[in-house]
Scaffold this active site. Structure first.
Site, PDB file in Angstrom:
ATOM      1  N   HIS A  13       0.878  -1.183   0.000  1.00 48.05           N
ATOM      2  CA  HIS A  13       0.000   0.000   0.000  1.00 48.05           C
ATOM      3  C   HIS A  13       0.909   1.225   0.000  1.00 48.05           C
ATOM      4  O   HIS A  13       1.447   1.606   1.037  1.00 48.05           O
ATOM      5  CB  HIS A  13      -0.888   0.020   1.237  1.00 48.05           C
ATOM      6  CG  HIS A  13      -1.864   1.156   1.261  1.00 48.05           C
ATOM      7  ND1 HIS A  13      -3.170   0.991   1.637  1.00 48.05           N
ATOM      8  CD2 HIS A  13      -1.742   2.470   0.965  1.00 48.05           C
ATOM      9  CE1 HIS A  13      -3.810   2.147   1.582  1.00 48.05           C
ATOM     10  NE2 HIS A  13      -2.939   3.077   1.167  1.00 48.05           N
ATOM     11  N   HIS A  15       1.614   5.336  -1.633  1.00 47.50           N
ATOM     12  CA  HIS A  15       1.261   6.532  -2.394  1.00 47.50           C
ATOM     13  C   HIS A  15       2.546   7.158  -2.927  1.00 47.50           C
ATOM     14  O   HIS A  15       3.409   7.576  -2.145  1.00 47.50           O
ATOM     15  CB  HIS A  15       0.535   7.546  -1.514  1.00 47.50           C
ATOM     16  CG  HIS A  15      -0.788   7.065  -1.009  1.00 47.50           C
ATOM     17  ND1 HIS A  15      -1.970   7.286  -1.685  1.00 47.50           N
ATOM     18  CD2 HIS A  15      -1.116   6.371   0.107  1.00 47.50           C
ATOM     19  CE1 HIS A  15      -2.969   6.748  -1.005  1.00 47.50           C
ATOM     20  NE2 HIS A  15      -2.466   6.183   0.090  1.00 47.50           N
ATOM     21  N   ASN A  41      -5.286   7.222  -6.273  1.00 49.28           N
ATOM     22  CA  ASN A  41      -6.054   8.439  -5.967  1.00 49.28           C
ATOM     23  C   ASN A  41      -5.297   9.704  -6.356  1.00 49.28           C
ATOM     24  O   ASN A  41      -5.051  10.591  -5.542  1.00 49.28           O
ATOM     25  CB  ASN A  41      -6.467   8.480  -4.497  1.00 49.28           C
ATOM     26  CG  ASN A  41      -5.306   8.409  -3.522  1.00 49.28           C
ATOM     27  OD1 ASN A  41      -4.268   7.813  -3.825  1.00 49.28           O
ATOM     28  ND2 ASN A  41      -5.462   9.012  -2.355  1.00 49.28           N
ATOM     29  N   LYS A  99      -9.127  -0.635  -6.199  1.00 46.93           N
ATOM     30  CA  LYS A  99      -9.197   0.032  -4.894  1.00 46.93           C
ATOM     31  C   LYS A  99     -10.582   0.643  -4.672  1.00 46.93           C
ATOM     32  O   LYS A  99     -11.067   1.437  -5.488  1.00 46.93           O
ATOM     33  CB  LYS A  99      -8.131   1.126  -4.808  1.00 46.93           C
ATOM     34  CG  LYS A  99      -8.144   1.928  -3.503  1.00 46.93           C
ATOM     35  CD  LYS A  99      -7.848   1.051  -2.288  1.00 46.93           C
ATOM     36  CE  LYS A  99      -7.893   1.858  -0.990  1.00 46.93           C
ATOM     37  NZ  LYS A  99      -6.632   2.574  -0.719  1.00 46.93           N
ATOM     38  N   HIS A 136     -10.461   0.677   1.459  1.00 45.30           N
ATOM     39  CA  HIS A 136     -10.307   1.682   2.518  1.00 45.30           C
ATOM     40  C   HIS A 136     -11.539   1.545   3.393  1.00 45.30           C
ATOM     41  O   HIS A 136     -12.632   2.000   3.036  1.00 45.30           O
ATOM     42  CB  HIS A 136     -10.197   3.087   1.932  1.00 45.30           C
ATOM     43  CG  HIS A 136     -10.003   4.153   2.971  1.00 45.30           C
ATOM     44  ND1 HIS A 136      -8.834   4.870   3.088  1.00 45.30           N
ATOM     45  CD2 HIS A 136     -10.819   4.610   3.962  1.00 45.30           C
ATOM     46  CE1 HIS A 136      -8.939   5.716   4.095  1.00 45.30           C
ATOM     47  NE2 HIS A 136     -10.142   5.580   4.641  1.00 45.30           N
ATOM     48  N   HIS A 174      -4.663  -0.845   5.683  1.00 46.89           N
ATOM     49  CA  HIS A 174      -4.326  -0.053   6.867  1.00 46.89           C
ATOM     50  C   HIS A 174      -5.314  -0.255   8.011  1.00 46.89           C
ATOM     51  O   HIS A 174      -5.916   0.692   8.534  1.00 46.89           O
ATOM     52  CB  HIS A 174      -4.164   1.432   6.541  1.00 46.89           C
ATOM     53  CG  HIS A 174      -5.214   2.034   5.642  1.00 46.89           C
ATOM     54  ND1 HIS A 174      -6.561   1.829   5.811  1.00 46.89           N
ATOM     55  CD2 HIS A 174      -5.094   2.854   4.574  1.00 46.89           C
ATOM     56  CE1 HIS A 174      -7.229   2.499   4.876  1.00 46.89           C
ATOM     57  NE2 HIS A 174      -6.358   3.129   4.116  1.00 46.89           N
ATOM     58  N   ASP A 247       1.289   2.554   3.611  1.00 50.34           N
ATOM     59  CA  ASP A 247       0.427   3.720   3.406  1.00 50.34           C
ATOM     60  C   ASP A 247       1.244   4.997   3.531  1.00 50.34           C
ATOM     61  O   ASP A 247       0.749   6.022   4.008  1.00 50.34           O
ATOM     62  CB  ASP A 247      -0.740   3.725   4.387  1.00 50.34           C
ATOM     63  CG  ASP A 247      -1.820   4.756   4.025  1.00 50.34           C
ATOM     64  OD1 ASP A 247      -1.862   5.176   2.856  1.00 50.34           O
ATOM     65  OD2 ASP A 247      -2.604   5.143   4.908  1.00 50.34           O
TER      66      ASP A 247
END
Length: 348
Positions: A13, A15, A41, A99, A136, A174, A247
């Site tokens: 996970h 970003h 995202n 996702k 999520h 998460h 995350d």
């Protein structure tokens, strides 16, 4: 001197953002991790295979020379997502998962799902094709307290989803509560959870006690100490259903330190040292490889990395920068509030 050798870890996970931020943060993941599930995202979000392929190309272009790193792409599930595109992308290898963001749950989730039943036809096709769903897991009903969102999401959305689609492979990303740990640990086959570095280390006091500390603010928000301890027990247990997803979510400092600060913790740079510290505290260093390197690939149906890393416990604390610089401004590095003595040996 203590030395720990293990399979190269993966981050399930991550970003990476885009543009200047991507170029600045990617090397801190690709230096240590072999693969990562890349979050979709962006603005605009990665909603189809063409966008996923284009994003992968930008990541690969930004990858430092000599770094062996594979981005595993995901699609952002919307209420207009086409099941044929999802299945074709998965079968071609263009994407690894889809996702689910409940609309309004976190950064750039405005395009997420408002009514879960609208995407049931897509979930049904995903279950048939074996496409994993990364979730999520927070209920965004404004009547639900922010510290209860995960538990309520399990009751309202995740449990009914598991009952409706028992073959769907789900990763509860998460996870932050004892409720989530119990749901995953005691559930049927086909469900797993990622646990972040920072949720193993901080509880909600880190954000709120003695003043507001925006660099510890994340979503899902850190919970009570009893939940942190449940996460540590799960991560260090060796249970195959739990694995690392950092995350790591960088934001420029002005976006964090503001009247309405962004949620996210940037931890890629020091995650392995932090994890070794936690696992050492729990007398579980022999299980760190399972959590960081083995359980994730097993759930996703991939081989573990052949390459290995060596971690060394140094007498003097390892020094990490307080911030990293991007061309757009600084990003603050996660401070675990303890000295880190474990270092990834680069051979330098």
């Amino acid at each position: 001197m203590q030395i720990l050798t293990m399979r190269r870890p993966d981050d399930w996970h991550l970003h990476l953002r885009d543009g200047d931020m991507l170029e600045a943060v990617l090397p801190h993941s690709s230096a240590h991790f072999g693969r990562a599930i890349i979050m979709p995202n962006l603005v605009p979000p990665v909603i189809d295979v063409d966008a996923a392929n284009a994003y992968r190309a930008r990541i690969e272009k930004a990858l430092p020379s000599g770094h062996d790193f594979t981005p595993l792409m995901t699609l952002y599930l919307t209420e207009t997502t086409k099941a044929d595109d999802v299945v074709a992308g998965y079968e071609s290898g263009a994407i690894t998962a889809v996702k689910l963001y409940p609309a309004g749950a976190t950064t750039n989730s405005q395009s997420g799902v408002r009514d879960i039943e609208t995407v049931y036809p897509v979930l049904e096709r995903m279950a048939e094709a074996g496409v994993p769903l990364c979730v999520h897991g927070e209920e965004t009903d404004p009547a639900v307290d922010i510290f209860d969102r995960e538990a309520v999401f399990i009751d309202r959305v995740l449990a009914p989803m598991r009952q409706r689609f028992p073959e769907l492979r789900i990763i509860m990303e998460h996870v932050t509560t004892r409720d989530g740990v119990d749901f995953v640990r005691d559930g049927p086959d086909g469900i797993a959870a990622t646990i972040t570095t920072h949720h193993l280390i901080i509880n909600r006091n880190a954000i709120l006690a003695g003043g507001i500390r925006p660099h510890y603010y994340c979503l899902p928000v850190a919970k009570r100490e009893e939940h942190r301890l449940a996460l540590r027990a799960a991560a260090t247990s060796g249970n195959e259903r739990f694995f690392l997803g950092t995350d790591s979510a960088p934001h420029l400092d002005p976006a964090k330190v503001s009247a309405c600060g962004c949620a996210g913790v940037f931890s890629s740079i020091n995650t392995m040292g932090c994890l070794a510290h936690v696992f050492e505290q729990e007398a579980a260093l022999d299980r760190l490889e399972a959590f960081a390197s083995l359980n994730g690939p097993r759930f996703y149906g991939l081989a573990a990395n052949e390459a290995k890393i060596t971690m060394i416990r140094r007498e003097a604390p390892v020094v990490f920068p307080e911030k990293i610089e991007t061309r757009s401004g600084p990003v603050t590095v996660f401070d675990p509030m303890f000295a880190i003595h474990w270092d990834v040996d680069t051979g330098a």
